[in-house]
Design an enzyme around this catalytic site. Structure first.
Site, mmCIF file in Angstrom:
data_model
loop_
_atom_site.group_PDB
_atom_site.id
_atom_site.type_symbol
_atom_site.label_atom_id
_atom_site.label_comp_id
_atom_site.label_asym_id
_atom_site.label_seq_id
_atom_site.Cartn_x
_atom_site.Cartn_y
_atom_site.Cartn_z
ATOM 1 N N LEU A 157 0.848 -1.207 0.000
ATOM 2 C CA LEU A 157 0.000 0.000 0.000
ATOM 3 C C LEU A 157 0.878 1.249 0.000
ATOM 4 O O LEU A 157 0.897 2.023 0.946
ATOM 5 C CB LEU A 157 -0.963 -0.008 1.198
ATOM 6 C CG LEU A 157 -2.183 0.893 1.047
ATOM 7 C CD1 LEU A 157 -3.174 0.293 0.043
ATOM 8 C CD2 LEU A 157 -2.885 1.110 2.384
ATOM 9 N N GLY A 158 1.602 1.418 -1.098
ATOM 10 C CA GLY A 158 2.370 2.647 -1.315
ATOM 11 C C GLY A 158 1.485 3.600 -2.113
ATOM 12 O O GLY A 158 0.258 3.478 -2.100
ATOM 13 N N ARG A 180 4.747 -4.339 4.612
ATOM 14 C CA ARG A 180 5.723 -4.723 5.633
ATOM 15 C C ARG A 180 5.232 -4.251 7.005
ATOM 16 O O ARG A 180 5.342 -4.951 7.995
ATOM 17 C CB ARG A 180 7.076 -4.080 5.325
ATOM 18 C CG ARG A 180 7.927 -4.943 4.418
ATOM 19 C CD ARG A 180 9.073 -4.164 3.873
ATOM 20 N NE ARG A 180 8.595 -3.021 3.090
ATOM 21 C CZ ARG A 180 9.366 -2.238 2.361
ATOM 22 N NH1 ARG A 180 10.662 -2.453 2.329
ATOM 23 N NH2 ARG A 180 8.883 -1.234 1.656
ATOM 24 N N ARG A 237 6.187 -5.523 -10.712
ATOM 25 C CA ARG A 237 7.330 -6.093 -11.418
ATOM 26 C C ARG A 237 7.108 -7.596 -11.543
ATOM 27 O O ARG A 237 6.653 -8.237 -10.578
ATOM 28 C CB ARG A 237 8.622 -5.834 -10.635
ATOM 29 C CG ARG A 237 9.091 -4.397 -10.677
ATOM 30 C CD ARG A 237 9.516 -3.977 -12.086
ATOM 31 N NE ARG A 237 10.055 -2.635 -12.121
ATOM 32 C CZ ARG A 237 9.400 -1.560 -12.570
ATOM 33 N NH1 ARG A 237 8.170 -1.665 -13.030
ATOM 34 N NH2 ARG A 237 9.996 -0.389 -12.591
ATOM 35 N N ASP A 261 0.593 -7.072 -16.382
ATOM 36 C CA ASP A 261 1.228 -6.058 -17.240
ATOM 37 C C ASP A 261 2.736 -6.266 -17.255
ATOM 38 O O ASP A 261 3.433 -5.644 -18.055
ATOM 39 C CB ASP A 261 0.894 -4.663 -16.692
ATOM 40 C CG ASP A 261 1.407 -3.538 -17.582
ATOM 41 O OD1 ASP A 261 1.296 -3.670 -18.826
ATOM 42 O OD2 ASP A 261 1.930 -2.533 -17.057
ATOM 43 N N GLU A 266 10.847 -9.907 -19.252
ATOM 44 C CA GLU A 266 10.275 -9.136 -20.373
ATOM 45 C C GLU A 266 11.303 -8.942 -21.483
ATOM 46 O O GLU A 266 12.474 -8.727 -21.177
ATOM 47 C CB GLU A 266 9.798 -7.769 -19.856
ATOM 48 C CG GLU A 266 8.608 -7.909 -18.950
ATOM 49 C CD GLU A 266 8.268 -6.619 -18.199
ATOM 50 O OE1 GLU A 266 8.740 -5.537 -18.595
ATOM 51 O OE2 GLU A 266 7.529 -6.709 -17.222
ATOM 52 N N HIS A 284 3.634 -4.306 -20.542
ATOM 53 C CA HIS A 284 4.176 -3.310 -19.610
ATOM 54 C C HIS A 284 3.815 -1.874 -20.039
ATOM 55 O O HIS A 284 4.688 -1.081 -20.415
ATOM 56 C CB HIS A 284 5.704 -3.463 -19.488
ATOM 57 C CG HIS A 284 6.273 -2.799 -18.264
ATOM 58 N ND1 HIS A 284 7.375 -3.257 -17.604
ATOM 59 C CD2 HIS A 284 5.887 -1.687 -17.580
ATOM 60 C CE1 HIS A 284 7.646 -2.471 -16.576
ATOM 61 N NE2 HIS A 284 6.749 -1.503 -16.548
HETATM 62 C C1 8YV Z 1 7.975 2.431 -17.349
HETATM 63 C C2 8YV Z 1 7.724 1.658 -14.941
HETATM 64 O O1 8YV Z 1 7.285 1.850 -18.394
HETATM 65 O O2 8YV Z 1 7.982 3.711 -13.860
HETATM 66 C C3 8YV Z 1 8.238 2.528 -13.853
HETATM 67 O O3 8YV Z 1 8.900 2.004 -12.937
HETATM 68 O O4 8YV Z 1 7.754 0.493 -14.849
HETATM 69 C C4 8YV Z 1 7.103 2.263 -16.152
HETATM 70 O O5 8YV Z 1 6.541 3.491 -15.885
HETATM 71 C C5 8YV Z 1 9.319 1.869 -17.214
HETATM 72 O O6 8YV Z 1 10.057 2.706 -16.373
HETATM 73 C C6 8YV Z 1 10.025 1.717 -18.526
HETATM 74 O O7 8YV Z 1 11.381 1.583 -18.308
#
Ligand code: 8YV
Length: 317
Positions: A157-158, A180, A237, A261, A266, A284
């Site tokens: 919950l950030g 956490r 991620r 996503d 990737e 993504h």
């Molecule tokens: C971008 C992301 O697509 O901000 C992030 O951490 O995952 C996305 O906004 C990514 O940074 C692309 O490198």
């Protein structure tokens, strides 16, 4: 006329409206991604370079920092920074900035798009119509599941997790979270154990940071606790979910569905996830709107300019 300051650009900002052009306008850009031998290129052109621009995808490791003896600022495009060795930067007195806040709403919107698409079979229905298979009035694709009024679990919950949770209230959902630490400034219910949150939830959205501390957090046990009717959504991620366990749980019916996503490696997406109607898969695109990508670009450029004007970036990590 004073010379433009030299800046190393690690990768191409093809996904940003005008970052490449705007960087080149104000700086003497060294496009590292065009070099066949990066180490040699840094050795030849790295002396005197004080700033480097990168992204969550391209990152910046300690070896790159070592090759740039005068580096003082790393300005990243994106909020995640698990690919930047922040500890190494700290030790060398290098400031690191990212682009928080400006992408929160778009990423939260996409989490909801994924959630609804999975539950209501939007992708599957669209594939059905496009394939010309819609021939009857009753009975087309299988029935989906209701979204409104269900139980939403948020992992992390950030800023983004909270925006996702807030949207859940608009869908009359009961919202709980796992972090956490429990947050005293929110009214959502806290589950100290991730497994108990998964067991309780109909939809479990992953909104944690990436990196070693969260790798494999969504384990086989968590996925099985979510259960045969449960749906996992990931806008954080890929490596936060044990992808092998995810595929197995979907294959053997121990998990209801997934809406993703982000992926472990990737742009590689496991064949099963590409083929099954149980999964919604996107490339993504959490932050990929014209408005947000422009905001990210502006903030990255503000950080870079602030470093050169004042010696301090605006949004340090
Ligand atoms: C971008 C992301 O697509 O901000 C992030 O951490 O995952 C996305 O906004 C990514 O940074 C692309 O490198």
């Amino acid at each position: 006329m004073t010379a433009k300051p030299r800046v190393i650009q690690v990768g191409n900002y093809a996904g940003s409206p005008s970052a490449n052009e705007r960087l080149a306008e104000s700086y003497d850009i060294f496009p590292l991604w065009k070099a066949d031998d990066r180490a040699a290129a840094l050795k030849a052109s790295g002396a005197g370079v004080e700033a480097l621009v990168t992204s969550a995808t391209y990152g910046c490791d300690a070896a790159t920092m070592d090759a740039l003896p005068d580096l003082k600022a790393i300005c990243s495009w994106g909020v995640g920074y698990e690919t930047i060795d922040v500890e190494a930067a700290k030790k060398r007195g290098i400031q690191v900035s990212n682009t928080p806040d400006v992408l929160t709403d778009c990423v939260a919107d996409l989490a909801w798009g994924l959630l609804i698409a999975q539950a209501r079979r939007i992708g599957e229905g669209e594939r059905f119509v496009r394939a010309g298979r819609w021939g009857q009035v009753h009975g087309s694709i299988p029935l989906g599941s209701r979204v409104s009024g269900k139980k939403l679990g948020v992992v992390g919950l950030g800023r983004i997790g909270e925006a996702i949770a807030r949207r859940g209230l608009g869908f009359d959902m009961d919202v709980r979270y796992h972090n956490r630490r429990e947050r005293k400034d929110v009214d959502y219910g806290y589950e100290a154990s991730l497994e108990s949150l998964a067991k309780w939830a109909d939809f479990l959205v992953v909104a944690t940071v990436g990196g070693p501390e969260t790798r494999g957090l969504i384990s086989k046990a968590v996925l099985e606790a979510l259960g045969p009717e449960g749906v996992i959504i990931n806008i954080a991620r890929g490596p936060v979910i044990d992808e092998t366990a995810l595929v197995e749980a979907l294959q053997n019916g121990k998990l209801g569905g997934a809406a993703l996503d982000v992926f472990e490696a990737e742009p590689k997406v496991p064949a099963f996830l590409r083929e099954t109607d149980k999964a919604v898969v996107l490339p993504h695109i959490g932050s990929a709107t014209r408005e947000t990508r422009l905001d990210m670009e502006n903030l990255m450029l503000d950080n870079l300019k602030a470093y050169f004007d004042t010696g301090k970036v605006v949004t340090p990590v």
